[in-house]
Design an enzyme around this catalytic site. Structure first.
Site, mmCIF file in Angstrom:
data_model
loop_
_atom_site.group_PDB
_atom_site.id
_atom_site.type_symbol
_atom_site.label_atom_id
_atom_site.label_comp_id
_atom_site.label_asym_id
_atom_site.label_seq_id
_atom_site.Cartn_x
_atom_site.Cartn_y
_atom_site.Cartn_z
ATOM 1 N N GLU A 239 44.574 -7.372 48.856
ATOM 2 C CA GLU A 239 45.569 -6.319 49.055
ATOM 3 C C GLU A 239 44.922 -5.069 49.642
ATOM 4 O OE1 GLU A 239 48.989 -6.571 45.694
ATOM 5 O OE2 GLU A 239 46.956 -6.277 44.918
ATOM 6 N N GLU A 240 43.763 -4.703 49.118
ATOM 7 C CA GLU A 240 43.073 -3.508 49.588
ATOM 8 C C GLU A 240 42.772 -3.616 51.089
ATOM 9 O OE1 GLU A 240 39.254 -0.701 48.314
ATOM 10 O OE2 GLU A 240 39.586 -2.621 47.316
ATOM 11 N N GLY A 241 42.303 -4.788 51.506
ATOM 12 C CA GLY A 241 42.019 -4.990 52.922
ATOM 13 C C GLY A 241 43.279 -4.942 53.769
#
Length: 510
Positions: free
Chosen positions: A173-175
């Protein structure tokens, strides 16, 4: 009979010319009024706000975003209006200090109450996303990680905003959210309009930027790869439909390969070869010294693979300041001895061929900006500058950067070489593709990072059109006003000439 025909012809011409002149004058007046009203029509001033707290491994930052309320669903023109860095370490360090979390968040949340109009408080969503620091803590002790999030939720719920939750986001998700942020801010998703306000026809998909994110505990790489059939690693593939276009992106998060955890890994690896408790470290400046407790070294899950019983409880770091030796030491952190796919990054993780430009943000930018290496220069030039910096004695470095805290200053040599090693040996960038990396801190006033993409996703604020703005640029507006004014003047002058000298005019006509 001939005179009669001439008379009829003149009458016919006069009628048509008068009709044309009348129509032209009316259209010119209408155009002038329309352009003037359109250009000076007030833009909507009512705004909505959103708050995202980025709870990283080393610190927490609060971002306040703002967008026109009237266009929430069809444009969602979002920009950052405030940033507040919370004083103290990352929230994972509060595992045994839960009672301090309320004070930890107080200053920035009070700032949010000041920035956002009180009438908007109850409508303003608040999100907290925790990243790799909390992922590591959850691996160690899930119960404590949950307690921290519970206390944070209770604290944030006490403010007059619309608290939407505090959670640990995945590396994937962060990426992905970082990739959305970069391309949103670079306007790679938006359908561009032509000058008279109509959307361009046809399906046109701009080439997107890749996203390179580096934190304290993890690093992410995300981009749209060349078309892969079949997809070799489905776990690293995500599908999005944004602005009527389909995107298949590659993304992977390398936990423990943020700059802080990578340093702990390197120290844990290197200390295995010492027996007297003195570590001659080439990644620190000559003359630099630090004492490290072995218990602190093995506290993180990232160093468990190197853990061993040592004949001492603390060890001394003595800086050597050697670029090449430091580089070789860092390369040992990347296992490239096996690859179960056609192509890998490191540690057996699939990485397709790199494609297009990349935005490198967070610690990529902060470190390279400190070292004055964010401008476009050749890879060889970057290496030379890094080598010169690392070989400078510690006392000289302290004098040159007097205002920088010693712990941070001492680690820039390691961090700079680590970034080069990660990008070149880890992610397979080359001397020729180095020019495709753009180190980004802010884009049009908004921080490059995952938080904006996170909020855009959770509030369904992904826009489909350009932001609300004046219909015309100033130069276009002036040009149109002058053009239609000249047309109107020409019509009036022509009409006056015809009516004041009708005989001579009609003689010329026949």
């Amino acid at each position: 009979m001939e005179d009669r025909k001439d008379f009829e012809f003149k009458r016919f011409c006069r009628k048509n010319i008068l009709a044309i002149l009348g129509f032209s004058s009316i259209m010119a007046v209408v155009a002038l009024i329309a352009v003037g009203i359109s250009q000076h029509k007030p833009l909507p001033e009512n705004a909505k706000y959103g708050i995202v707290l980025d709870a990283g491994s080393s610190h927490t930052s609060m971002y306040i975003y703002k967008w026109p309320a009237e266009k929430m669903n069809d444009t969602g023109v979002v920009h950052q209006t405030e940033e507040c860095k919370i004083q103290g370490p990352g929230i994972s360090k509060y595992a045994h200090k839960l009672d301090e979390i309320e004070n930890y968040l107080y200053e920035c949340m009070e700032r949010a109450k000041e920035v956002i109009p009180s009438s908007q408080h109850s409508e303003t969503p608040v999100y907290l996303g925790a990243t790799a620091g909390m992922r590591l803590l959850r691996m160690e002790n899930e119960g404590i990680a949950d307690k921290i999030l519970d206390v944070i939720s209770t604290t944030l719920s006490s403010y007059p905003f619309d608290f939407q939750g505090a959670r640990i986001i995945t590396g994937q998700e962060e990426g992905a959210y970082g990739w959305i942020t970069i391309n949103y801010l670079m306007e790679k998703f938006i359908k561009k309009s032509n000058w008279y306000g109509l959307l361009a026809q046809g399906s046109y998909q701009q080439e997107t930027y890749g996203a390179l994110d580096l934190g304290g505990a993890s690093t992410q790489i995300t981009f749209v790869p060349p078309k892969m059939e079949p997809v070799e690693s489905p776990d690293n593939s995500l599908q999005f439909r944004l602005y009527g276009q389909d995107y298949t992106i590659y993304t992977h998060s390398f936990l423990c390969y943020g700059k802080d955890q990578a340093l702990w890994q390197k120290l844990a690896k290197d200390i295995e070869d010492t027996s007297n408790g003195v570590l001659k470290d080439p990644c620190f400046h000559f003359g630099y010294e630090r004492v490290v407790n072995v218990s602190d070294l093995y506290k993180t899950p990232c160093t468990k693979r190197f853990e061993k019983t040592l004949p001492f409880h603390e060890f001394h770091i003595q800086g050597v300041g050697n670029y090449q030796q430091c580089h070789q030491s860092i390369l040992q952190l990347f296992n490239t001895s096996y690859c179960p796919y056609s192509q890998c990054a490191f540690n057996g993780i699939f990485l397709p061929p790199l494609q297009g430009d990349f935005g490198a943000f967070s610690a990529f930018y902060f470190v390279m900006n400190f070292l004055n290496l964010t401008s476009k220069s050749s890879l060889e030039n970057v290496r030379q500058k890094m080598e010169s910096f690392c070989s400078t004695p510690w006392e000289e470095i302290k004098t040159s950067f007097d205002g920088v805290k010693g712990k941070y200053l001492s680690e820039y040599c390691f961090s700079g070489i680590y970034i080069l090693s990660l990008l070149l040996q880890g992610y397979n960038f080359t001397a020729s593709s180095w020019k495709n990396i753009h180190f980004m801190g802010k884009i049009d006033g908004s921080d490059a990072g995952w938080t904006l993409g996170y909020m855009l996703n959770l509030t369904n604020m992904i826009p489909a059109e350009y932001p609300v703005s004046k219909p015309f640029s100033h130069s276009t507006y002036v040009f149109l006003m002058v053009l239609f004014s000249l047309i109107l003047v020409a019509v009036i002058v022509t009409a006056l000439f015809i009516f004041h000298k009708p005989s001579s005019f009609w003689k010329e006509m026949i």
